[in-house]
Write an enzyme that holds these catalytic residues in place. Sequence first.
Site, PDB file in Angstrom:
ATOM      1  N   HIS A 145      24.335  -2.811 -27.096  1.00 34.09           N
ATOM      2  CA  HIS A 145      24.057  -2.777 -25.660  1.00 34.09           C
ATOM      3  C   HIS A 145      23.041  -3.845 -25.250  1.00 34.09           C
ATOM      4  O   HIS A 145      22.600  -3.894 -24.094  1.00 34.09           O
ATOM      5  CB  HIS A 145      23.535  -1.385 -25.297  1.00 34.09           C
ATOM      6  CG  HIS A 145      23.613  -1.040 -23.851  1.00 34.09           C
ATOM      7  ND1 HIS A 145      22.504  -0.731 -23.098  1.00 34.09           N
ATOM      8  CD2 HIS A 145      24.663  -0.963 -22.995  1.00 34.09           C
ATOM      9  CE1 HIS A 145      22.857  -0.454 -21.862  1.00 34.09           C
ATOM     10  NE2 HIS A 145      24.158  -0.597 -21.764  1.00 34.09           N
TER      11      HIS A 145
ATOM     12  N   LYS B  43      21.260  -7.487 -24.275  1.00 35.50           N
ATOM     13  CA  LYS B  43      21.580  -8.640 -23.431  1.00 35.50           C
ATOM     14  C   LYS B  43      20.537  -9.714 -23.733  1.00 35.50           C
ATOM     15  O   LYS B  43      19.465  -9.761 -23.124  1.00 35.50           O
ATOM     16  CB  LYS B  43      21.535  -8.288 -21.939  1.00 35.50           C
ATOM     17  CG  LYS B  43      22.573  -7.248 -21.507  1.00 35.50           C
ATOM     18  CD  LYS B  43      22.013  -5.888 -21.449  1.00 35.50           C
ATOM     19  CE  LYS B  43      23.021  -4.917 -20.815  1.00 35.50           C
ATOM     20  NZ  LYS B  43      22.872  -3.552 -21.294  1.00 35.50           N
TER      21      LYS B  43
ATOM     22  N   ASP C  89      17.248 -22.964 -28.073  1.00 33.29           N
ATOM     23  CA  ASP C  89      16.390 -23.861 -28.852  1.00 33.29           C
ATOM     24  C   ASP C  89      15.152 -23.173 -29.419  1.00 33.29           C
ATOM     25  O   ASP C  89      14.170 -23.842 -29.771  1.00 33.29           O
ATOM     26  CB  ASP C  89      15.957 -25.064 -27.999  1.00 33.29           C
ATOM     27  CG  ASP C  89      17.115 -26.000 -27.677  1.00 33.29           C
ATOM     28  OD1 ASP C  89      18.144 -25.931 -28.386  1.00 33.29           O
ATOM     29  OD2 ASP C  89      17.004 -26.783 -26.719  1.00 33.29           O
TER      30      ASP C  89
ATOM     31  N   HIS D 156      20.595  -0.505 -11.466  1.00 38.97           N
ATOM     32  CA  HIS D 156      20.950  -0.568 -12.880  1.00 38.97           C
ATOM     33  C   HIS D 156      19.764  -1.010 -13.731  1.00 38.97           C
ATOM     34  O   HIS D 156      19.873  -1.104 -14.952  1.00 38.97           O
ATOM     35  CB  HIS D 156      22.133  -1.532 -13.053  1.00 38.97           C
ATOM     36  CG  HIS D 156      22.698  -1.605 -14.430  1.00 38.97           C
ATOM     37  ND1 HIS D 156      22.455  -2.648 -15.295  1.00 38.97           N
ATOM     38  CD2 HIS D 156      23.515  -0.751 -15.092  1.00 38.97           C
ATOM     39  CE1 HIS D 156      23.099  -2.446 -16.428  1.00 38.97           C
ATOM     40  NE2 HIS D 156      23.748  -1.305 -16.347  1.00 38.97           N
TER      41      HIS D 156
ATOM     42  N   LYS E 149      16.312  -1.114 -15.863  1.00 40.62           N
ATOM     43  CA  LYS E 149      15.682  -0.194 -16.812  1.00 40.62           C
ATOM     44  C   LYS E 149      14.239  -0.678 -17.007  1.00 40.62           C
ATOM     45  O   LYS E 149      13.976  -1.574 -17.826  1.00 40.62           O
ATOM     46  CB  LYS E 149      16.414  -0.193 -18.159  1.00 40.62           C
ATOM     47  CG  LYS E 149      17.938   0.072 -18.062  1.00 40.62           C
ATOM     48  CD  LYS E 149      18.716  -1.212 -18.139  1.00 40.62           C
ATOM     49  CE  LYS E 149      20.193  -1.071 -18.403  1.00 40.62           C
ATOM     50  NZ  LYS E 149      20.942  -0.035 -17.833  1.00 40.62           N
TER      51      LYS E 149
ATOM     52  N   ASP F 186      -0.081   1.578 -14.606  1.00 41.66           N
ATOM     53  CA  ASP F 186      -1.507   1.287 -14.403  1.00 41.66           C
ATOM     54  C   ASP F 186      -1.834  -0.186 -14.159  1.00 41.66           C
ATOM     55  O   ASP F 186      -2.944  -0.635 -14.515  1.00 41.66           O
ATOM     56  CB  ASP F 186      -2.313   1.776 -15.613  1.00 41.66           C
ATOM     57  CG  ASP F 186      -2.308   3.286 -15.746  1.00 41.66           C
ATOM     58  OD1 ASP F 186      -1.855   3.968 -14.804  1.00 41.66           O
ATOM     59  OD2 ASP F 186      -2.740   3.777 -16.804  1.00 41.66           O
TER      60      ASP F 186
END
EC number: 2.7.8.-
Length: 504
Positions: A223, A225, A230, A422, A424, A429
């Site tokens: 899952h 991404k 380089d 979508h 996450k 603080d």
Amino acid sequence: MPHAALLETLIVVFLYILAVFFGIKVITQTAQPAKALGYLMLLFFLPGIGLLIYLGIGENRRINKIYDRKLWRDIRRYEQVKQRIHKRSLENLAANEKALAPFSNVVHLLLKDTLSPLTLHNEVEILRNGEGKFPAVIKALREARHHIHLEYYIFENGIVGDEIKAILMEKAREGVEVRFVYDDFGSKDIKRRFLRDLRASGVQVYPFYRVRFFANRLNYRNHRKIIVVDGRVGFVGGINISDRYSNAVTGKPSGGRAGHSGPSGLASRSAREKVYWRDTHLQIRGSAVYSLQYLFLSDWSFASGQDVEFHDSFFPRSQVQGQTLVQMASSGPDSLNPTIMMANNAIIHNARRYVYITTPYFIPNESVYDAIRTAALGGLDVRMLVPFHSDSWIVNKAASAYYEDLLNCGVKIYRYQKGFVHAKTIVVDDSLAMVGSANMDNRSFELNFETNALVYDQGVAVQLKEQFLADLDDSDRLDAARWGRRRGFTRFQESVARLLSGIL
């Protein structure tokens, strides 16, 4: 007629014998009680259908053995760099003791559990939505000189995907090393011609855990991404490569998919049309990119069967002078512990003023659920931003089952109205910001390969907080009294869905 009745009885008895057999397997091989309960309910209340579901998405010993081999390869690499990483991380921790004081145990947790280094000298940019991410990605890809590494759950044909494909092919022809890992379930709609064109130009492409049969199509997926260019610039977060992630791209979603697949791979009809997509990604320059590189090369070795040497060109000396502290939290079926889940708990427990959480899929295990409730009951400002409509009916019902108790504990819950959220993220603080691929559910904690970036920096944390508060303007806050007056049948649906939450 008696023969038909006898046959029917024998079939039912046979199905329940199978249910008992697989029920014993569930009890002995499933570590999480909630997950085991969900499977047992399916096996005994729906013996035939439940068995098919268990065989489709349940435990799989063969997969565990495959990932044992992956873990062994990763451990060999781990031992090569262990002492150097440990020493440098403790030096960075000591030099920034005051700034890191509230979260020093989080740093130690990630360092001890996964050898995730605490890196200094970084520059971090928050990329809002696909229209913020894709131009930055395209610019970085065009500037590549030595290598491009991509690892994606969803990569789809379309305006965005085709442009990135063209750049990858162009760079490969120029002599740049291009490696691309795609999840074979999440990216199942990639056209064969698309892959043939990439390979013909010199791009090395491999699927992550090829799907050959239905069994376990939904479990043990990659899952993540991740992009590394380089060894100097990296991207990590929640945004896949698809037109639907960019609000600058109009029209129906690309790739022929019926909407984005949720945690159980299901998509609702409402997701079929183009909707406003709210998401978050990070661009990182500096030494934290080494951690993304390590993750990619480990996954590449598993997917391709190749052992790539960790030479200096993959880990070039960084020229970045920024002072942002970054650490990666990564886990999956090959992890010894549910690292991301433990990091979430530690972050919430160490908060002193506020915790702001954004998640598209909220099906927490008991420890995360208790951490959130404890923080709210302890007087902290705890807010959660979730979708108004999830892309999975049963996931939406399961998440809703948790809201009443959270509201009564003092958690402020907002449901995003402008489109589909979508992202996450967690921000705490004005000190710590976490952005990544992991949802707040069992699938991300236990079943999928995930990566989150923890940024210990006031500037980044405040920026993420401001984006969170701006999103609340496009959201509806749940009222505890009104929510408590939901219809009895709605409550029943939510309760049943919650019982199945361990396997969603």
